[in-house]
Design an enzyme around this catalytic site. Structure first.
Site, PDB file in Angstrom:
ATOM      1  N   ASN A 209      39.245  39.842  51.556  1.00  0.00           N
ATOM      2  CA  ASN A 209      40.649  39.441  51.530  1.00  0.00           C
ATOM      3  C   ASN A 209      41.483  40.464  52.303  1.00  0.00           C
ATOM      4  OD1 ASN A 209      41.465  41.594  49.616  1.00  0.00           O
ATOM      5  ND2 ASN A 209      40.065  40.476  48.265  1.00  0.00           N
ATOM      6  N   ASP A 277      37.218  36.694  44.074  1.00  0.00           N
ATOM      7  CA  ASP A 277      36.953  35.871  42.891  1.00  0.00           C
ATOM      8  C   ASP A 277      35.627  35.114  43.015  1.00  0.00           C
ATOM      9  OD1 ASP A 277      39.185  36.484  41.289  1.00  0.00           O
ATOM     10  OD2 ASP A 277      40.456  35.238  42.567  1.00  0.00           O
ATOM     11  N   LYS A 287      20.459  36.226  59.636  1.00  0.00           N
ATOM     12  CA  LYS A 287      21.728  35.630  60.054  1.00  0.00           C
ATOM     13  C   LYS A 287      21.612  34.094  59.999  1.00  0.00           C
ATOM     14  CE  LYS A 287      24.933  35.343  63.828  1.00  0.00           C
ATOM     15  NZ  LYS A 287      24.984  35.235  65.256  1.00  0.00           N
ATOM     16  N   PRO A 303      32.132  38.610  38.590  1.00  0.00           N
ATOM     17  CA  PRO A 303      32.598  39.038  37.262  1.00  0.00           C
ATOM     18  C   PRO A 303      34.065  39.457  37.314  1.00  0.00           C
ATOM     19  CG  PRO A 303      31.187  40.719  38.254  1.00  0.00           C
ATOM     20  CD  PRO A 303      31.128  39.516  39.157  1.00  0.00           C
ATOM     21  N   ASP A 304      34.807  39.182  36.253  1.00  0.00           N
ATOM     22  CA  ASP A 304      36.192  39.667  36.152  1.00  0.00           C
ATOM     23  C   ASP A 304      36.130  41.067  35.533  1.00  0.00           C
ATOM     24  OD1 ASP A 304      38.837  40.281  35.447  1.00  0.00           O
ATOM     25  OD2 ASP A 304      39.352  38.154  35.406  1.00  0.00           O
ATOM     26  N   ILE A 305      36.246  42.057  36.374  1.00  0.00           N
ATOM     27  CA  ILE A 305      36.070  43.458  35.942  1.00  0.00           C
ATOM     28  C   ILE A 305      37.119  43.837  34.907  1.00  0.00           C
ATOM     29  CG2 ILE A 305      36.054  45.857  36.773  1.00  0.00           C
ATOM     30  CD1 ILE A 305      35.321  44.489  39.582  1.00  0.00           C
ATOM     31  N   LYS A 336      48.354  36.126  32.071  1.00  0.00           N
ATOM     32  CA  LYS A 336      47.288  37.093  32.370  1.00  0.00           C
ATOM     33  C   LYS A 336      47.258  38.208  31.338  1.00  0.00           C
ATOM     34  CE  LYS A 336      46.823  36.275  36.935  1.00  0.00           C
ATOM     35  NZ  LYS A 336      47.230  36.385  38.323  1.00  0.00           N
ATOM     36  N   LYS A 340      43.841  38.458  29.185  1.00  0.00           N
ATOM     37  CA  LYS A 340      42.951  39.597  29.422  1.00  0.00           C
ATOM     38  C   LYS A 340      43.210  40.756  28.446  1.00  0.00           C
ATOM     39  CE  LYS A 340      42.316  38.555  34.348  1.00  0.00           C
ATOM     40  NZ  LYS A 340      41.943  39.070  35.667  1.00  0.00           N
TER      41      LYS A 340
HETATM   42  N1  CTP Z   1      40.502  41.550  38.720  1.00  0.00           N
HETATM   43  C1  CTP Z   1      39.287  42.080  38.400  1.00  0.00           C
HETATM   44  N2  CTP Z   1      38.133  41.401  38.657  1.00  0.00           N
HETATM   45  C2  CTP Z   1      38.160  40.181  39.228  1.00  0.00           C
HETATM   46  C3  CTP Z   1      39.397  39.615  39.561  1.00  0.00           C
HETATM   47  C4  CTP Z   1      40.546  40.316  39.291  1.00  0.00           C
HETATM   48  O1  CTP Z   1      39.253  43.195  37.884  1.00  0.00           O
HETATM   49  N3  CTP Z   1      37.026  39.548  39.482  1.00  0.00           N
HETATM   50  C5  CTP Z   1      41.739  42.251  38.381  1.00  0.00           C
HETATM   51  C6  CTP Z   1      42.550  42.727  39.564  1.00  0.00           C
HETATM   52  O2  CTP Z   1      42.224  44.055  39.918  1.00  0.00           O
HETATM   53  C7  CTP Z   1      43.969  42.608  39.027  1.00  0.00           C
HETATM   54  C8  CTP Z   1      43.916  41.408  38.108  1.00  0.00           C
HETATM   55  O3  CTP Z   1      42.557  41.336  37.711  1.00  0.00           O
HETATM   56  O4  CTP Z   1      44.333  43.726  38.241  1.00  0.00           O
HETATM   57  C9  CTP Z   1      44.295  40.144  38.792  1.00  0.00           C
HETATM   58  O5  CTP Z   1      44.048  39.103  37.921  1.00  0.00           O
HETATM   59  P1  CTP Z   1      43.559  37.698  38.422  1.00  0.00           P
HETATM   60  O6  CTP Z   1      43.607  36.797  37.241  1.00  0.00           O
HETATM   61  O7  CTP Z   1      42.291  37.750  39.145  1.00  0.00           O
HETATM   62  O8  CTP Z   1      44.655  37.386  39.425  1.00  0.00           O
HETATM   63  P2  CTP Z   1      44.540  36.391  40.554  1.00  0.00           P
HETATM   64  O9  CTP Z   1      43.339  36.679  41.414  1.00  0.00           O
HETATM   65  O10 CTP Z   1      45.848  36.402  41.204  1.00  0.00           O
HETATM   66  O11 CTP Z   1      44.212  35.111  39.680  1.00  0.00           O
HETATM   67  P3  CTP Z   1      44.657  33.646  39.892  1.00  0.00           P
HETATM   68  O12 CTP Z   1      44.034  33.288  41.186  1.00  0.00           O
HETATM   69  O13 CTP Z   1      44.097  32.990  38.709  1.00  0.00           O
HETATM   70  O14 CTP Z   1      46.152  33.738  39.911  1.00  0.00           O
END
Ligand code: CTP
Length: 400
Positions: A209, A277, A287, A303-305, A336, A340
């Site tokens: 990104n 994500d 390749k 994973p959502d860290i 959020k 979380k």
């Molecule tokens: N984060 C994380 N691990 C992920 C995704 C996000 O730790 N896989 C953390 C980011 O560092 C940030 C927060 O979560 O602190 C963002 O939340 P998130 O719900 O992922 O926000 P968006 O990506 O904007 O979600 P959405 O697309 O649902 O709005």
């Protein structure tokens, strides 16, 4: 910060001009004091031109001059938020360690209540001499900071330790030593995620990104400056900040593993990373070749860290998350926060390409009590400091 930059007589004095300019560009006020020997290597005109402030001390042809001989050293000593001596010779270290005050710089050093930082530069034999090392030991015992010289080939042709440390590192050390520490963060361990993650498709392609990681790096610096022991888990290509233990990672999975290994020992988490994500379902070892017609890419969730670490949060730990929103900012942030289990969400407005790669930015903290006053817009380094002050204040209120 108001900084007195003392410059003593060594070849490295020319590098103090670069340091003066760097500090002035960072928004500090810098007043230089030249010793008599220092003024033989660099001129007051160079320094006043770079800092826009008067330069004090010596004139090589007339000895030392003072505008107001009786009180100038006291006024300068009071004016300073920090006194840095760059480069510092064996002579000035010896004088300051023993309380000698025979010229403007040494009298200011004796009179000031401000933090003092030394960046010595000298021949290896002098640096290694027990007298110099004993003097440094004594200065450290006064609470002074020392940015040790580097190893390399010196102006005298000898090789060894004694070269002035890197100017950028000295500027960082000045920032750290000169920033007042925050009671609730001093000595606390803060884990910070920063930067983009990269999810590889094959040996040449990757999903990522537009985040650079600049804001997370500035947050690491800002927490470091108020006394926190920062551990930074960093994606992307930006250089790691000085004095911060940094683990470099590539994918979301690697970032999670690096964080999990450190979370139990941490007091708080700041999740500033722009984590991908999704990742490709499979990583191709070769390749992938293009084909005709519509091509598809299967993605699976990473994973959502933040959610995983927050889910294991002890009552003595705190967690700050970020939210990049382009619409319904507060509503999404509140969701959020609750989902979380966070202590606060810092909302970044990314409408019309704001935030990513931009120089100035604004953040609105959202807590269980609702939206708080917006911090910024400010350049990212100042915004990071504003976040740390805001959060430090809230932690203080919690402790009282
Ligand atoms: N984060 C994380 N691990 C992920 C995704 C996000 O730790 N896989 C953390 C980011 O560092 C940030 C927060 O979560 O602190 C963002 O939340 P998130 O719900 O992922 O926000 P968006 O990506 O904007 O979600 P959405 O697309 O649902 O709005």
């Amino acid at each position: 910060m108001q900084i007195i930059l003392g410059i003593t007589g060594g070849v490295a004095a020319y590098k103090s001009a670069e340091l003066a300019r760097l500090l002035a560009n960072q928004g500090h006020r810098v007043r230089c004091i030249l010793t008599e020997a220092g003024s033989r290597f660099i001129t007051p005109l160079t320094l006043t031109s770079l800092t826009g402030e008067p330069c004090y001390g010596a004139n090589p042809d007339q000895g030392e001059w003072r505008a107001q001989p009786s009180i100038e050293h006291i006024e300068l000593a009071r004016w300073a938020d920090l006194v840095a001596v760059v480069p510092a010779t064996a002579n000035i270290l010896g004088k300051a360690a023993n309380g000698l005050a025979s010229d403007l710089l040494s009298t200011v050093l004796l009179a000031t209540q401000a933090p003092v930082l030394w960046a010595p530069a000298m021949n290896t034999g002098m640096w290694d001499h027990p007298a110099v090392q004993a003097n440094l030991q004594r200065l450290r015992s006064f609470g002074h900071a020392v940015v040790e010289p580097a190893a390399g080939i010196m102006a005298c042709g000898e090789e060894g330790t004694g070269k002035l440390a890197d100017v950028a590192a000295i500027a960082e050390a000045i920032q750290v030593h000169g920033t007042p520490k925050l009671r609730c963060l001093n000595g606390r361990r803060v884990l910070i995620t920063a930067g983009p993650t990269r999810e590889d498709l094959d040996p040449v392609r990757t999903l990522t990104n537009r985040s650079t990681g600049a804001m997370g790096i500035e947050l690491a610096r800002a927490f470091r400056d108020v006394g926190a022991q920062v551990q930074l888990v960093l994606g992307g290509d930006l250089a790691a900040p000085w004095g911060v233990e940094t683990v470099r990672v590539r994918s979301a999975q690697q970032m999670l593993e690096a964080c999990e290994a450190r979370w139990a020992d941490a007091d708080g988490l700041v999740a500033a990373a722009a984590v991908a994500d999704q990742r490709p379902e499979a990583l191709s070892p070769e390749k992938v070749k293009k084909s005709d017609g519509i091509e598809t890419l299967n993605l699976v969730r990473t994973p959502d860290i933040l959610a995983q670490l927050s889910g294991r949060k002890r009552s003595d730990q705190w967690v700050l998350g970020f939210a990049a929103e382009s619409e319904k900012h507060l509503e999404h942030a509140k969701a959020k926060l609750e989902k979380k289990g966070l202590d606060a969400v810092l909302v970044n407005d990314v409408q019309h390409g704001k935030a990513f790669g931009a120089q100035a930015n604004a953040l609105t903290p959202v807590t269980a009590q609702g939206a708080q006053p917006t911090l910024g817009p400010l350049p990212k380094d100042q915004l990071a400091r504003a976040v740390v002050q805001w959060w430090g204040h809230r932690l203080d209120l919690r402790q009282d």
